[in-house]
Design a protein around this motif. Sequence first.
Motif, PDB file in Angstrom:
ATOM      1  N   UNK A   1       0.820  -1.221   0.000  1.00 25.47           N
ATOM      2  CA  UNK A   1       0.000   0.000   0.000  1.00 25.47           C
ATOM      3  C   UNK A   1       0.850   1.266   0.000  1.00 25.47           C
ATOM      4  N   UNK A   2       2.046   1.191   0.547  1.00 30.29           N
ATOM      5  CA  UNK A   2       2.899   2.385   0.645  1.00 30.29           C
ATOM      6  C   UNK A   2       3.951   2.442  -0.459  1.00 30.29           C
TER       7      UNK A   2
ATOM      8  N   UNK B   1      -1.497  -2.381  12.842  1.00 28.36           N
ATOM      9  CA  UNK B   1      -0.142  -2.040  12.396  1.00 28.36           C
ATOM     10  C   UNK B   1      -0.219  -0.908  11.383  1.00 28.36           C
ATOM     11  N   UNK B   2       0.508   0.186  11.682  1.00 27.43           N
ATOM     12  CA  UNK B   2       0.506   1.363  10.807  1.00 27.43           C
ATOM     13  C   UNK B   2       1.908   1.725  10.311  1.00 27.43           C
ATOM     14  N   UNK B   3       2.910   0.931  10.698  1.00 30.18           N
ATOM     15  CA  UNK B   3       4.264   1.200  10.236  1.00 30.18           C
ATOM     16  C   UNK B   3       5.220   0.107  10.673  1.00 30.18           C
ATOM     17  N   UNK B   4       6.370   0.095  10.015  1.00 27.04           N
ATOM     18  CA  UNK B   4       7.426  -0.837  10.411  1.00 27.04           C
ATOM     19  C   UNK B   4       8.776  -0.263  10.031  1.00 27.04           C
TER      20      UNK B   4
ATOM     21  N   UNK C   1       5.348   3.792   6.601  1.00 26.35           N
ATOM     22  CA  UNK C   1       4.294   4.320   7.470  1.00 26.35           C
ATOM     23  C   UNK C   1       3.040   4.480   6.615  1.00 26.35           C
ATOM     24  N   UNK C   2       1.928   4.004   7.136  1.00 28.66           N
ATOM     25  CA  UNK C   2       0.651   4.108   6.443  1.00 28.66           C
ATOM     26  C   UNK C   2       0.318   5.566   6.124  1.00 28.66           C
ATOM     27  N   UNK C   3      -0.188   5.804   4.921  1.00 27.64           N
ATOM     28  CA  UNK C   3      -0.534   7.166   4.494  1.00 27.64           C
ATOM     29  C   UNK C   3      -1.482   7.852   5.474  1.00 27.64           C
ATOM     30  N   UNK C   4      -2.402   7.095   6.046  1.00 27.17           N
ATOM     31  CA  UNK C   4      -3.420   7.708   6.912  1.00 27.17           C
ATOM     32  C   UNK C   4      -2.875   8.250   8.225  1.00 27.17           C
TER      33      UNK C   4
END
Length: 162
Positions: free
Chosen positions: A23-24, A61-64, A87-90
């Motif tokens: 997604x990123x 989970x929104x990032x790693x 990191x998730x866009x949101x």
Amino acid sequence: MPEPYIRTALPDDEEALGHLDRATWSYLHAVRPREQPPYEPFFNERFGPHDHLVAEVGGRIVGYVRLGFPTPLLSNAHVRQIQGLAVSDEVRGNGVGRALVRAVIGEASRQGARRITLRVLGHNTPARKLYESEGFVVEGVQPGEFFLDGEYVDDVLMGRGL
């Protein structure tokens, strides 16, 4: 937004991490083409759950960040390298990336490393500013190292002591 909870990845995180990674995806940071189905597993022989810290917000989970060795050489074993950050866009712009960078610096230090390094594409200004604000300095530039989306892009080598 609440503070992200940072923890070591678990085997059960593989699907969520793979989804986040896809997604990123962007030529802002990716040097390989967008992955197409069937997708490769997120964890592999080189990088398992223990090589990743994940950021959770609200149990999601929104990032790693991925931490590894820059080379397999014993003479280089005192160095760790950030080898992936997403990191998730949101939630971008809310400190998740900063929390992950700080956590991975701490993890590298706990592992006994004396230095931590990374490579970032020259046109990835947001990432470069984040790393610089956390004490990383440019240690080298490989001009035009990658041809991405119709343009030549520098590979910037950054590092800092621990």
